[in-house]
Design a protein around this motif. Sequence first.
Motif, short mmCIF file in Angstrom:
data_model
loop_
_atom_site.label_atom_id
_atom_site.label_comp_id
_atom_site.label_asym_id
_atom_site.label_seq_id
_atom_site.Cartn_x
_atom_site.Cartn_y
_atom_site.Cartn_z
N ILE A 15 0.81 -1.08 0.08
CA ILE A 15 0.16 -0.05 -0.10
C ILE A 15 0.83 1.16 -0.05
O ILE A 15 0.64 2.13 -0.57
CB ILE A 15 -0.92 -0.13 1.25
N CYS A 19 0.61 3.91 -2.94
CA CYS A 19 0.30 5.38 -2.73
C CYS A 19 1.46 6.42 -3.41
O CYS A 19 1.27 7.65 -3.78
CB CYS A 19 0.21 5.53 -1.28
N PHE A 26 -5.99 3.47 -6.43
CA PHE A 26 -6.15 2.49 -5.29
C PHE A 26 -7.27 3.18 -4.59
O PHE A 26 -7.39 4.48 -4.30
CB PHE A 26 -4.84 3.18 -4.48
N PHE A 27 -8.30 2.17 -4.20
CA PHE A 27 -9.56 2.75 -3.70
C PHE A 27 -10.01 2.03 -2.56
O PHE A 27 -9.50 0.59 -2.41
CB PHE A 27 -10.52 2.24 -4.77
N VAL A 28 -10.26 2.61 -1.58
CA VAL A 28 -10.86 2.15 -0.32
C VAL A 28 -12.22 2.35 -0.08
O VAL A 28 -12.82 3.42 -0.27
CB VAL A 28 -10.03 2.79 1.08
N GLU A 30 -15.32 2.39 2.69
CA GLU A 30 -15.50 2.67 4.08
C GLU A 30 -16.91 2.39 4.58
O GLU A 30 -17.84 2.84 3.43
CB GLU A 30 -14.86 3.75 4.65
N VAL A 35 -12.71 0.90 7.37
CA VAL A 35 -12.18 0.22 6.11
C VAL A 35 -12.87 -1.18 6.25
O VAL A 35 -12.70 -1.96 6.74
CB VAL A 35 -10.95 0.17 6.01
N MET A 38 -10.74 -2.81 -0.15
CA MET A 38 -9.89 -2.14 -0.75
C MET A 38 -9.48 -2.93 -2.14
O MET A 38 -9.56 -4.08 -2.15
CB MET A 38 -8.46 -1.61 0.12
N MET A 40 -6.33 -2.32 -5.60
CA MET A 40 -5.27 -1.76 -5.94
C MET A 40 -5.10 -2.18 -7.56
O MET A 40 -5.14 -3.41 -7.78
CB MET A 40 -3.79 -2.40 -5.27
N LEU A 68 -16.25 -2.68 -5.84
CA LEU A 68 -14.78 -2.28 -6.05
C LEU A 68 -14.33 -2.48 -7.47
O LEU A 68 -13.83 -1.91 -8.14
CB LEU A 68 -13.91 -2.59 -5.08
#
Length: 131
Positions: A15, A19, A26-28, A30, A35, A38, A40, A68
């Motif tokens: 991660i 970043c 890159f998505f999260v 929530e 969290v 995720m 990537m 996602l």
Amino acid sequence: MFPDSTGHNDPAESIDRKCKEGDGLFFVAEQDGTVVGMVMAGYDGHRGWIYSLAVAPTQQRRGIGSMLVRHVERMLGELGCPKVNLQVRTRNSSVVAFYHSMGFDCEDRISMGKLLSRSGDDALESPSDTH
């Protein structure tokens, strides 16, 4: 979220490296400030890749993983990406089934990899070091 990650796939390090790339892939997910998932991804101008997708075990089978994947597909499509690939460990049949349900097919390919030295390990020689 990655129960059987190998050393070179350490989630925190992966991660952090992602970043630093700053490519926006890159998505999260929530829920109430926690969290729950995720993903990537990457795009090199030739094809896109989903590198890692994880959903918290308590949140699985609620559509978070599908959301996602669809989000990554939209974002890659906006970048002009014509195809997205991913790799799944052969022993992970439930994940293979998940991706099948998302429209992915198994392709006749051999996945190959090579670990590169990391800082502190035996350093890779640069061309100027070989003289």
